[in-house]
Design an enzyme around this catalytic site. Sequence first.
Site, mmCIF file in Angstrom:
data_model
loop_
_atom_site.group_PDB
_atom_site.id
_atom_site.type_symbol
_atom_site.label_atom_id
_atom_site.label_comp_id
_atom_site.label_asym_id
_atom_site.label_seq_id
_atom_site.Cartn_x
_atom_site.Cartn_y
_atom_site.Cartn_z
ATOM 1 N N GLU A 276 -12.900 14.959 66.732
ATOM 2 C CA GLU A 276 -12.641 13.706 67.451
ATOM 3 C C GLU A 276 -11.242 13.170 67.169
ATOM 4 O O GLU A 276 -11.092 12.066 66.644
ATOM 5 C CB GLU A 276 -13.654 12.637 67.007
ATOM 6 C CG GLU A 276 -15.115 12.998 67.180
ATOM 7 C CD GLU A 276 -16.047 11.995 66.471
ATOM 8 O OE1 GLU A 276 -15.587 11.222 65.608
ATOM 9 O OE2 GLU A 276 -17.244 12.006 66.796
ATOM 10 N N PRO A 277 -10.193 13.909 67.501
ATOM 11 C CA PRO A 277 -8.851 13.402 67.217
ATOM 12 C C PRO A 277 -8.450 12.304 68.198
ATOM 13 O O PRO A 277 -8.766 12.387 69.391
ATOM 14 C CB PRO A 277 -7.963 14.636 67.418
ATOM 15 C CG PRO A 277 -8.697 15.466 68.419
ATOM 16 C CD PRO A 277 -10.168 15.225 68.179
ATOM 17 N N GLY A 278 -7.788 11.280 67.709
ATOM 18 C CA GLY A 278 -7.278 10.216 68.576
ATOM 19 C C GLY A 278 -5.776 10.097 68.401
ATOM 20 O O GLY A 278 -4.992 10.573 69.218
ATOM 21 N N ARG A 279 -5.392 9.486 67.289
ATOM 22 C CA ARG A 279 -3.981 9.230 66.997
ATOM 23 C C ARG A 279 -3.099 10.471 67.158
ATOM 24 O O ARG A 279 -2.011 10.404 67.731
ATOM 25 C CB ARG A 279 -3.880 8.728 65.547
ATOM 26 C CG ARG A 279 -2.498 8.257 65.143
ATOM 27 C CD ARG A 279 -2.449 8.036 63.614
ATOM 28 N NE ARG A 279 -3.496 7.162 63.131
ATOM 29 C CZ ARG A 279 -3.441 5.822 63.118
ATOM 30 N NH1 ARG A 279 -2.375 5.219 63.551
ATOM 31 N NH2 ARG A 279 -4.471 5.111 62.657
ATOM 32 N N TYR A 319 -1.486 -3.828 59.598
ATOM 33 C CA TYR A 319 -1.504 -2.831 58.520
ATOM 34 C C TYR A 319 -0.169 -2.707 57.792
ATOM 35 O O TYR A 319 0.003 -1.796 56.978
ATOM 36 C CB TYR A 319 -1.789 -1.424 59.071
ATOM 37 C CG TYR A 319 -2.924 -1.240 60.032
ATOM 38 C CD1 TYR A 319 -4.207 -1.688 59.728
ATOM 39 C CD2 TYR A 319 -2.724 -0.566 61.236
ATOM 40 C CE1 TYR A 319 -5.243 -1.462 60.619
ATOM 41 C CE2 TYR A 319 -3.759 -0.335 62.117
ATOM 42 C CZ TYR A 319 -5.019 -0.801 61.801
ATOM 43 O OH TYR A 319 -6.037 -0.574 62.675
ATOM 44 N N CYS A 344 4.597 -17.191 67.611
ATOM 45 C CA CYS A 344 4.728 -18.190 66.546
ATOM 46 C C CYS A 344 3.915 -17.807 65.315
ATOM 47 O O CYS A 344 2.898 -18.436 64.994
ATOM 48 C CB CYS A 344 4.310 -19.548 67.076
ATOM 49 S SG CYS A 344 5.359 -20.044 68.430
ATOM 50 N N GLU A 345 4.326 -16.744 64.645
ATOM 51 C CA GLU A 345 3.714 -16.271 63.403
ATOM 52 C C GLU A 345 4.818 -15.560 62.642
ATOM 53 O O GLU A 345 5.531 -14.740 63.220
ATOM 54 C CB GLU A 345 2.621 -15.213 63.677
ATOM 55 C CG GLU A 345 1.443 -15.653 64.478
ATOM 56 C CD GLU A 345 0.344 -16.301 63.651
ATOM 57 O OE1 GLU A 345 0.334 -16.135 62.411
ATOM 58 O OE2 GLU A 345 -0.491 -16.980 64.259
ATOM 59 N N TYR A 373 -3.375 3.206 69.286
ATOM 60 C CA TYR A 373 -3.696 1.886 68.733
ATOM 61 C C TYR A 373 -2.582 0.874 69.035
ATOM 62 O O TYR A 373 -2.267 0.016 68.210
ATOM 63 C CB TYR A 373 -3.989 1.995 67.222
ATOM 64 C CG TYR A 373 -5.071 3.020 66.950
ATOM 65 C CD1 TYR A 373 -6.390 2.769 67.315
ATOM 66 C CD2 TYR A 373 -4.766 4.262 66.397
ATOM 67 C CE1 TYR A 373 -7.381 3.717 67.127
ATOM 68 C CE2 TYR A 373 -5.752 5.225 66.202
ATOM 69 C CZ TYR A 373 -7.057 4.947 66.571
ATOM 70 O OH TYR A 373 -8.038 5.895 66.387
HETATM 71 C C1 LIG Z 1 -11.341 6.097 65.278
HETATM 72 C C2 LIG Z 1 -12.244 7.244 65.227
HETATM 73 C C3 LIG Z 1 -11.749 8.537 65.463
HETATM 74 C C4 LIG Z 1 -10.293 8.832 65.723
HETATM 75 O O1 LIG Z 1 -9.489 8.633 64.614
HETATM 76 P P1 LIG Z 1 -7.952 9.039 64.668
HETATM 77 O O2 LIG Z 1 -7.423 8.636 63.357
HETATM 78 O O3 LIG Z 1 -7.345 8.265 65.787
HETATM 79 O O4 LIG Z 1 -7.889 10.509 64.905
HETATM 80 C C5 LIG Z 1 -12.650 9.577 65.457
HETATM 81 N N1 LIG Z 1 -13.976 9.371 65.211
HETATM 82 C C6 LIG Z 1 -14.470 8.151 64.975
HETATM 83 C C7 LIG Z 1 -15.926 7.993 64.716
HETATM 84 C C8 LIG Z 1 -13.626 7.045 64.971
HETATM 85 O O5 LIG Z 1 -14.134 5.828 64.737
#
Ligand SMILES: *Cc1c(COP(=O)(O)O)cnc(C)c1O
Length: 420
Positions: A276-279, A319, A344-345, A373
Site C-alpha cells: 500500500e505505497p502512498g507517499r 510535523y 495569522c499563525e 499529503y
Molecule cells: C497511510 C497509509 C498507507 C500509506 O503510507 P505511505 O507512507 O504514504 O506509503 C498505507 N497503508 C495504510 C493502512 C495507511 O494508513
Amino acid sequence: MTKTTAYKNSRLRMEDVELASVAEKFGTPLYCYSAGQIEQNFDAYRRALKSVTDDFTICYATKANSNIAVLSLLQKRGAGADIVSGGELRRALAAGISPRKIVYSGVGKSDEEITFAIKTGIMQINVESEPELEAISRIAKKLKKTVDVSIRINPNVDAKTHAKITTGKKENKFGIDIEFAPALYKRALKLPNINAVGVAVHIGSQLTSLAPYKRAYARVADLVRILRKQGNNITRVDLGGGIGITYRNETPIDLYLYALMVRDVILPLGVHIVVEPGRSIVGDAGVLLSRVVSVKKGHNKNFLILDAAMNDLMRPALYGAYHAVLPLNKGGKPTLYDIVGPVCETGDTLHIDEKLPQLKAGDLVAIMTAGAYGAVMSSNYNTRPLAGEAIVQGKKFGLARKPQTVDDLVKNDVIPGWLA
Ligand SMILES: *Cc1c(COP(=O)(O)O)cnc(C)c1O
C-alpha cells in the site's frame, strides 16, 4: 531514476513544461503534478516486486493524493487502491479502479461506509477491532454477502520515524495487539458471512530503514503459522506502505532490497502479497507553485511572504517537515530568508534562515516534494479557498481540480432563523 522536475536554461520545468506558464495560466497557489514521475515511481515498485513474485497487488494509498486524475493515471498502470473512507471509495471507483483491487483500511469505519464497501464488492476490509469485525459480519449477513477480511495487527515495532506518523507501536491507536490476534481469528471462524483470509500490517510513514519492516514482517509470518495451526486459512498478507522519500537529504530504501526481504520473510508462506505505497508514488511528483506577495525587512531578517500558506500545505506546521523552495527563475545573489505564508499563525513558516537567490514581489517559486499529503490535507483556514491542482504530461498540461472560490466557501454558511 530521473527526476522530471529540473532546471533547463535557468527555468524550472516539469517534464517539457515551464512551471511558470502553468502558474500564469491557472493562478497561484497551485499544486502541479508530473504524470511521468508518478508512472516512473509506480513502475519502479512493480518491477522490484516482480523480481521476486508475480502474486501481488499494488494498492496505492489514496489518502496521499486522491485527485481523480492521479488515480486514473495509476489505474491505467494496473494499480489498485487502499482507501480509508467511503469518500475515497467513491473517488477510486470514479477513477475506474476495479473493486477487486480495493482494500479498505482505517480505525473508524461507520456502518454506512461498511455497507457501501460490501455492496461494491471490494477485495477486502482490513479490520481494526473486535466490534468492527462483528459489525462487518452483521452487515454482510443482512446484505446476504460474504466478505473477505484481513485483521490489521499492531506488531509493536518502532518504525523510527516522526512520532506523529508512527503507527505500529503498542501505544498507537492502530490495529490489534499481535498477542490478542489468535483469539480474534478464532472468533472470526465462528462469525457468519466473513472469511478472515489475511493478515495486515502498516507500521508508519516516511520510513528510511528496512530493519523495522523486517522485524514487523517476521512477526506477521510467525502469526500466520500460528493461525494456520488453529484452523484459519490465511492466503493473503497485506504489508502496508510507508516507504520514505527524499525531502532534504534522506536516503530512501532501495525497493529491490525491500523486495528481497519480502521474498525471504513472507514468500515462504505462499501467500498473495498486497502493498500500500502512498507517499513514495506521488510525493516527489508534485510541487506547490506560489507567488511572492512581498519581501519584508524585519529585525536582522528578511521575510519572504508567499501566497501559499499552512492551509495549503500543512506538513511544516504539523510535523516540522522540510520542503525545499526553488525560484522558477534561477539567478540572483544568495540571500537569507524566513519564508512564511500570510496566515495569522507563527506556525505558518516554511523555513527559517533559508538561502535563496534574491527574490522580489511577484516572483514565482515552487515548494518542492509536495505531491503527497499536500492538497489532501489543505483547509479553508482564514477563509482561504483550496488551491487548484494541475497535471503535466510531456508538453501538455491542464487542470486536475478547479481552484475553489470564496463564493464556494461563503455560500454554505447559514444564519439560523431564530438568530436573525
Ligand atoms: C497511510 C497509509 C498507507 C500509506 O503510507 P505511505 O507512507 O504514504 O506509503 C498505507 N497503508 C495504510 C493502512 C495507511 O494508513
